[in-house]
Design an enzyme around this catalytic site. Structure first.
Site, PDB file in Angstrom:
ATOM      1  N   PHE A 146       0.784  -1.094  -0.019  1.00  0.00           N
ATOM      2  CA  PHE A 146       0.073  -0.003  -0.080  1.00  0.00           C
ATOM      3  C   PHE A 146       0.859   1.181   0.142  1.00  0.00           C
ATOM      4  CE2 PHE A 146      -2.477   3.456   1.304  1.00  0.00           C
ATOM      5  CZ  PHE A 146      -3.629   3.230   0.552  1.00  0.00           C
ATOM      6  N   ASP A 231       9.429   3.029   1.903  1.00  0.00           N
ATOM      7  CA  ASP A 231       8.136   3.794   2.223  1.00  0.00           C
ATOM      8  C   ASP A 231       7.859   3.523   3.851  1.00  0.00           C
ATOM      9  OD1 ASP A 231       5.643   4.694   2.941  1.00  0.00           O
ATOM     10  OD2 ASP A 231       4.569   3.975   1.038  1.00  0.00           O
ATOM     11  N   LYS A 260       2.454  11.206   7.174  1.00  0.00           N
ATOM     12  CA  LYS A 260       1.621  11.299   8.421  1.00  0.00           C
ATOM     13  C   LYS A 260       2.192  11.839   9.710  1.00  0.00           C
ATOM     14  CE  LYS A 260      -0.271   6.531   7.025  1.00  0.00           C
ATOM     15  NZ  LYS A 260      -1.531   6.790   6.604  1.00  0.00           N
TER      16      LYS A 260
END
Ligand code: PXG
Length: 405
Positions: A146, A231, A260
């Site tokens: 993802f 990531d 985030k």
């Protein structure tokens, strides 16, 4: 959920469903206030936030120091675009580069944008430095990854639901099995320029690879003149018990992607961090973003990083996480298949007979605990890293109650 909704809750759910697109299926709770690890719904019911906006709230809701920076900077300057310099950008880049022990930073806004940035960077490096024939560069990615929702990123998703209607797709990606060095070796060609991978797959259901996986990836990339792109949008900034998850294996990526919690749960900001040699490949006009590097986000991010370091959030995640996982493992319930995780990124996988994780999340919410199922059968526990032992015990009482019933 089975509970009766208040009129206020019904009003907002109705409004959201009538005027908001239906691209989510949230729990039926209208949150209207947050502080630390706690949130309150519109009727005043208090919940412990065990999701932390998918790890964007590592510092907790409305951390006082971050809020102070937000207000101070909001009263000075919020946006210039990159047509001009601003007096927060450089400080932010310096702070982040030094923390990562790297040299240069390219700020963007969302995680997906930072992933796109990393892809563009790897491709430019492929043509300019590695001399791969134009437009032949391949990037290896992993099944069940993802990395976001843009059309290029969903092009290499293995989740049909994320991509089915959204082609035509961007070529240039090869999907291999996660946590399998063999399948990477088989996929290597002279045109491969990079491997893009999550150190732990979050959305796939908190999939923790075997020890040594990242080290092997590092070795393969170095041996084959390829870039290792990590990531760490979800695993970074303390979540797994180290500032960055790759530090568990003492390696360094060539390109690090963050997002985030970089914005302290307050403002969107993401970044690509790398060497001067690599990020120096971008020339003016090749890449950018109106809001990328804006002074409000940069100021907030500087304080968000300070809080992570000053409050020892990685160490606290490590300690709280081992305690939490240890206690979860004491729960006797034959419907639990596996409990796994690192630091405070924890997944409880249920057997298919359990009938899905969603209903457990709904029961936990009734008990005052907010978490979210990931995929069908995994309940994710990922509270803000500031959570105390008492608060974990409070949560465990409720988790035990729900899993015992
Ligand atoms: N990489 C990883 C590892 C992520 O977890 C992204 C990239 C994309 O970040 P942005 O900021 O573009 O969402 C993520 C995001 C959702 C959702 O609602 C996203 C994530 C987790 C759960 C839900 O799209 N992670």
């Amino acid at each position: 959920m089975t509970r009766n909704f208040s009129d206020k809750t019904k009003y907002h759910i109705n409004l959201n469903e009538t005027y908001g697109a239906h691209n989510y299926k949230p729990l039926d709770i209208i949150i209207s206030k947050g502080e630390g690890v706690w949130v309150w719904d519109i009727d005043g019911k208090k919940y412990l936030d065990m999701l932390s906006a998918y790890s964007a709230l590592n510092q907790g809701h409305r951390h006082p120091k971050i809020m102070e920076t937000l207000f101070r900077q909001a009263n000075l300057l919020t946006l210039t675009s990159r047509a001009f310099h601003n007096d927060r950008l450089g400080e932010f880049c310096k702070k982040l580069a030094e923390l990562c022990e790297m040299e240069m930073v390219l700020p963007m806004n969302t995680g997906a944008e930072a992933v796109e940035t990393a892809i563009k960077l790897a491709r430019k490096w492929a043509y300019v430095v590695k001399k791969i024939p134009m437009y032949e560069a391949k990037i290896i990615v992993c099944a069940n990854n993802f990395h976001g929702r843009t059309t290029t990123i969903v092009s290499f998703s293995s989740e049909e639901h994320y991509r089915y209607y959204f082609g035509p797709f961007t070529p240039g990606f090869k999907i291999v099995e996660y946590d399998s060095i063999e399948s990477i070796k088989k996929a290597l060609t002279p045109d491969t320029c990079a491997i893009l991978v999550e150190p732990i797959q979050g959305e796939a259901g908190i999939i923790v690879p075997k020890d040594g996986y990242l080290k092997e990836l590092r070795r393969i990339c170095s041996d084959n003149n390829m870039l290792l792109i990590l990531d760490e949008i979800q695993t970074g900034l303390g979540r797994t018990g180290k500032l960055f998850c790759y530090q568990h294996e003492n390696i360094k990526p060539d390109i690090l992607i963050l997002g985030k919690a970089l914005g302290g749960g307050v403002i969107p900001i993401s970044a690509v961090v790398s060497t001067g040699k690599l990020l120096g490949l971008f020339t003016p006009g090749e890449h950018g973003s109106t809001f990328g590097g804006n002074p409000l986000a940069c100021a907030v991010a500087i304080t968000a990083l300070d809080v992570i370091i000053e409050e020892n959030l990685p160490q606290r995640a490590e300690k709280s996480g081992s305690y939490f996982i240890g206690e979860l493992k004491k729960i006797r319930n034959e419907l639990i298949k596996e409990i796994r995780g690192k630091g405070l990124l924890i997944g409880v996988e249920l057997k298919p007979e359990a009938g899905g994780a969603r209903k457990y999340c709904e029961k936990l919410a009734e008990e005052g605990l907010l978490c979210k199922e990931t995929h069908e059968n995994v309940v994710r526990f990922a509270p803000p890293l500031i959570i105390s032992k008492d608060e974990i015990d409070w949560a465990l009482d409720r988790i035990k109650k729900v899993f015992a019933s």
